[in-house]
Every structure is written in structure tokens, then in C-alpha cells.
Design a protein around this motif. Structure first.
Motif, PDB file in Angstrom:
ATOM      1  N   GLU A 106      28.799 -31.499  18.615  1.00  0.00           N
ATOM      2  CA  GLU A 106      28.994 -31.509  20.067  1.00  0.00           C
ATOM      3  C   GLU A 106      29.347 -32.891  20.605  1.00  0.00           C
ATOM      4  O   GLU A 106      29.252 -33.137  21.795  1.00  0.00           O
ATOM      5  CB  GLU A 106      27.709 -31.022  20.768  1.00  0.00           C
ATOM      6  N   VAL A 107      29.724 -33.787  19.685  1.00  0.00           N
ATOM      7  CA  VAL A 107      30.018 -35.156  20.121  1.00  0.00           C
ATOM      8  C   VAL A 107      31.523 -35.377  20.131  1.00  0.00           C
ATOM      9  O   VAL A 107      32.197 -35.128  19.140  1.00  0.00           O
ATOM     10  CB  VAL A 107      29.348 -36.183  19.164  1.00  0.00           C
ATOM     11  N   GLN A 108      32.039 -35.823  21.273  1.00  0.00           N
ATOM     12  CA  GLN A 108      33.478 -36.122  21.365  1.00  0.00           C
ATOM     13  C   GLN A 108      33.719 -37.578  21.024  1.00  0.00           C
ATOM     14  O   GLN A 108      33.476 -38.466  21.848  1.00  0.00           O
ATOM     15  CB  GLN A 108      33.950 -35.891  22.795  1.00  0.00           C
ATOM     16  N   VAL A 109      34.175 -37.808  19.798  1.00  0.00           N
ATOM     17  CA  VAL A 109      34.474 -39.179  19.381  1.00  0.00           C
ATOM     18  C   VAL A 109      35.752 -39.615  20.106  1.00  0.00           C
ATOM     19  O   VAL A 109      36.713 -38.851  20.182  1.00  0.00           O
ATOM     20  CB  VAL A 109      34.657 -39.226  17.843  1.00  0.00           C
ATOM     21  N   PRO A 110      35.779 -40.818  20.700  1.00  0.00           N
ATOM     22  CA  PRO A 110      36.946 -41.219  21.496  1.00  0.00           C
ATOM     23  C   PRO A 110      38.219 -41.280  20.652  1.00  0.00           C
ATOM     24  O   PRO A 110      38.149 -41.505  19.446  1.00  0.00           O
ATOM     25  CB  PRO A 110      36.585 -42.617  22.001  1.00  0.00           C
ATOM     26  N   PRO A 111      39.379 -41.092  21.297  1.00  0.00           N
ATOM     27  CA  PRO A 111      40.647 -41.132  20.573  1.00  0.00           C
ATOM     28  C   PRO A 111      40.818 -42.475  19.860  1.00  0.00           C
ATOM     29  O   PRO A 111      40.402 -43.506  20.373  1.00  0.00           O
ATOM     30  CB  PRO A 111      41.701 -40.990  21.681  1.00  0.00           C
ATOM     31  N   GLY A 112      41.408 -42.417  18.677  1.00  0.00           N
ATOM     32  CA  GLY A 112      41.638 -43.656  17.923  1.00  0.00           C
ATOM     33  C   GLY A 112      40.418 -44.131  17.173  1.00  0.00           C
ATOM     34  O   GLY A 112      40.432 -45.186  16.556  1.00  0.00           O
ATOM     35  N   MET A 113      39.345 -43.355  17.246  1.00  0.00           N
ATOM     36  CA  MET A 113      38.121 -43.768  16.556  1.00  0.00           C
ATOM     37  C   MET A 113      37.678 -42.649  15.631  1.00  0.00           C
ATOM     38  O   MET A 113      37.918 -41.476  15.918  1.00  0.00           O
ATOM     39  CB  MET A 113      37.032 -43.946  17.611  1.00  0.00           C
ATOM     40  N   THR A 114      37.040 -42.988  14.527  1.00  0.00           N
ATOM     41  CA  THR A 114      36.467 -41.948  13.673  1.00  0.00           C
ATOM     42  C   THR A 114      34.942 -42.014  13.811  1.00  0.00           C
ATOM     43  O   THR A 114      34.405 -42.986  14.336  1.00  0.00           O
ATOM     44  CB  THR A 114      36.833 -42.168  12.200  1.00  0.00           C
ATOM     45  N   LYS A 115      34.290 -40.973  13.266  1.00  0.00           N
ATOM     46  CA  LYS A 115      32.825 -40.964  13.297  1.00  0.00           C
ATOM     47  C   LYS A 115      32.278 -42.214  12.614  1.00  0.00           C
ATOM     48  O   LYS A 115      31.347 -42.841  13.098  1.00  0.00           O
ATOM     49  CB  LYS A 115      32.297 -39.730  12.548  1.00  0.00           C
ATOM     50  N   ASP A 116      32.894 -42.547  11.471  1.00  0.00           N
ATOM     51  CA  ASP A 116      32.399 -43.709  10.728  1.00  0.00           C
ATOM     52  C   ASP A 116      32.628 -45.016  11.481  1.00  0.00           C
ATOM     53  O   ASP A 116      31.767 -45.885  11.480  1.00  0.00           O
ATOM     54  CB  ASP A 116      33.044 -43.783   9.334  1.00  0.00           C
ATOM     55  N   ASN A 117      33.809 -45.125  12.124  1.00  0.00           N
ATOM     56  CA  ASN A 117      34.057 -46.322  12.964  1.00  0.00           C
ATOM     57  C   ASN A 117      32.920 -46.519  13.932  1.00  0.00           C
ATOM     58  O   ASN A 117      32.437 -47.625  14.150  1.00  0.00           O
ATOM     59  CB  ASN A 117      35.278 -46.144  13.876  1.00  0.00           C
ATOM     60  N   LEU A 118      32.542 -45.390  14.545  1.00  0.00           N
ATOM     61  CA  LEU A 118      31.521 -45.445  15.585  1.00  0.00           C
ATOM     62  C   LEU A 118      30.156 -45.765  14.964  1.00  0.00           C
ATOM     63  O   LEU A 118      29.450 -46.668  15.410  1.00  0.00           O
ATOM     64  CB  LEU A 118      31.485 -44.087  16.306  1.00  0.00           C
ATOM     65  N   LEU A 119      29.836 -45.041  13.914  1.00  0.00           N
ATOM     66  CA  LEU A 119      28.528 -45.187  13.260  1.00  0.00           C
ATOM     67  C   LEU A 119      28.337 -46.594  12.709  1.00  0.00           C
ATOM     68  O   LEU A 119      27.230 -47.135  12.727  1.00  0.00           O
ATOM     69  CB  LEU A 119      28.447 -44.160  12.132  1.00  0.00           C
ATOM     70  N   TYR A 120      29.428 -47.199  12.213  1.00  0.00           N
ATOM     71  CA  TYR A 120      29.308 -48.547  11.656  1.00  0.00           C
ATOM     72  C   TYR A 120      29.721 -49.619  12.665  1.00  0.00           C
ATOM     73  O   TYR A 120      29.988 -50.759  12.303  1.00  0.00           O
ATOM     74  CB  TYR A 120      30.074 -48.654  10.328  1.00  0.00           C
TER      75      TYR A 120
END
Ligand code: ATP
Ligand code: MG
Length: 239
Positions: free
Chosen positions: A70-84
Motif C-alpha cells: 500500500e506504499v506509493q514509492v515516488p517516481p524515479g525511486m525504487t523501494k531499495d533507494n528509499l529503504l537505503y
């Protein structure tokens, strides 16, 4: 001679070597020195990590996997980008917006933990109310410069729960000072249940609110959390 070695190690602040230099069994002088240095460095890194973890005051996590459905990761970003915490490389910010129990605090905490464990970053977690109370207290005691110095050393400031409690005028102004200080110099993660249009209710003053939003959203990534409360789902599963 042992006493002399201990005393020199102490003067050189080599605390592992001071306590353990006679426990290392090796074949050559060089290997001996290498082992001592390795252990000394390992101990220093462990200490630094513990210090960073203690200082960060992150909430404890249960260790269950994070559900990205249910999480909308912003455009141009991946889950891992965000998590790390890749956004931290350019001192950008992240705004986590969503209802109750959807994982805003959880994800912010995981990002904070990764920033410490993987990159040795300096992180601090506050609820907005908690930071504002500290700011007001420091202001009263005349220790605001000291608190600002501590905040200046951070790489990542996590401000949890913007919107649950309205801030008094002075509190809002002090929080604005912190956000200004962080602008383009460090990263902030803000979690909130309010759309920008409603932030006015928290800061009370439209001009201040606009200034806060302007600094925060310039170079920032909006992560939207949808869905129902995981707390609610978990409590149903347990019954
Ligand atoms: N996406 C998720 N994946 C796994 N567990 C989750 C997720 N979201 C929430 N949870 C579970 O629900 C609990 C509450 O989540 P969390 O504290 O992150 O909610 P929140 O969005 O910060 O809500 P609030 O606005 O009320 O503070 C977490 O401790 C976790 O156990
Ligand atoms: Mg929360």
C-alpha cells in the motif's frame, strides 16, 4: 613490562590492545601487530555503532518484514533507494503521508537503522511534539545554541507525527528554525497524517506554514501510504 605496555596503550587510547595484547597467539611480529590493529579497529567501530544507535533513539522494531503493497514509492525511486536512504546523498527530504497504522513510523525507523548500520550516519528520531518540547525547554534554560549544535551534527533528522498536536506560536517558530537549519544541509523525514493544505492548523500562522512547506518540499520525495491500519489488522489476527 606489561604495566608499561598497558600504560602506553592507554596513552595512545588503544583500549582493546591495552586489555588483550597478551592473549593473541601468532607466529610472527608482523602478524601480531596486524591482529592487534584489526581487533582495535573492530572494537572502535562497534563502539561508534552503539553510540550512533543509542543517540538515535529510534523506536524498537519487531523485525517482521515491511509490507510495501500500500506504499506509493515516488517516481524515479525504487523501494531499495528509499529503504537505503539514497535521498540522503544529496541532503534531500522525504515526506511520509498517510492515515494511522499504515507504516510511516515503521519505514522511517527502518531507514534510520540502515543509515546507521550500513553507512555509519548520524540519525536522530523525535516526535514533532517531543522535539518542540525540547526546543521550548532549551530556550527557557538558555541552552538553545547547544541543542542546535547537536542537531547540526546529524545526517538525518526524523520528525514523526506532524499534525497530531497543534503547536503553540513559539514552538512552531523554533521548529521552523530547525527545518531552516537542515535545509540543503541534511535530510529530514517527516511523517504526517495531514495534507500540506492543512499544515496551517499545526503551525497556526499561514506565512510560517508557507515558509516551512517551501523549504521541506524543495528537494523532497513524497511517499504516500494507503490502506487500512496494520495495528488494527494485527489485533484482529491475534484474537
Ligand atoms: N507496511 C507495513 N508492513 C508491516 N507492518 C506494518 C506496516 N505498517 C504498519 N505495520 C505494523 O503496524 C504497526 C504500526 O505501524 P506504524 O507505527 O508505522 O504506523 P504509522 O503509520 O506511523 O501510524 P500513526 O500515524 O498512527 O503513527 C507497526 O509497528 C507494524 O507492526
Ligand atoms: Mg507513527
Amino acid at each position: 613490562m606489561n604495566d608499561q605496555i598497558k600504560s602506553y596503550a592507554k596513552r595512545l587510547k588503544l583500549s582493546w590492545i591495552k586489555d588483550h595484547f597478551d592473549e593473541v597467539e601468532v607466529a610472527s611480529n608482523r602478524e601480531y601487530l596486524l591482529k592487534l590493529f584489526e581487533a582495535e579497529i573492530r572494537q572502535r567501530e562497534e563502539r561508534r555503532m552503539n553510540l550512533l544507535l543509542n543517540q538515535a533513539t529510534l523506536p524498537t522494531v519487531k523485525g517482521k518484514p515491511f509490507d510495501w503493497n500500500e506504499v506509493q514509492v515516488p517516481p524515479g525511486m525504487t523501494k531499495d533507494n528509499l529503504l537505503y536512504g539514497q535521498f540522503m546523498e544529496k541532503q534531500e527530504n522525504a515526506i511520509f503521508y498517510g492515515g494511522v497504522g499504515v507504516g510511516k513510523t515503521y519505514l522511517a525507523t527502518l531507514i534510520g537503522l540502515n543509515a546507521i548500520h550500513k553507512f555509519g550516519k548520524s540519525v536522530k528520531f523525535y516526535t514533532v511534539a517531543g522535539l518542540v518540547n525540547r526546543l521550548l525547554e532549551a530556550n527557557e534554560k538558555g541552552t538553545l545554541p547547544k541543542l542546535f549544535k547537536q542537531l547540526e551534527k546529524l545526517d538525518l533528522l526524523i520528525l514523526d507525527e506532524l499534525g497530531y498536536i497543534p503547536l503553540h506560536k513559539q514552538g512552531g517558530e523554533l521548529l521552523f528554525q530547525v527545518i531552516s537549519m537542515c535545509y540543503e544541509a541534511k535530510s529530514i523525514i517527516i511523517t504526517t497524517n495531514l495534507q500540506f493544505g492543512q499544515w496551517n492548523h499545526v503551525f497556526g500562522d499561514p506565512i510560517l506554514t508557507e515558509a516551512v512547506i517551501d523549504r521541506l518540499i524543495h528537494h523532497s520525495h513524497l511517499v504516500v501510504f494507503n490502506g487500512d491500519s496494520h495495528r488494527y489488522k494485527e489485533s484482529i489476527l491475534q484474537n
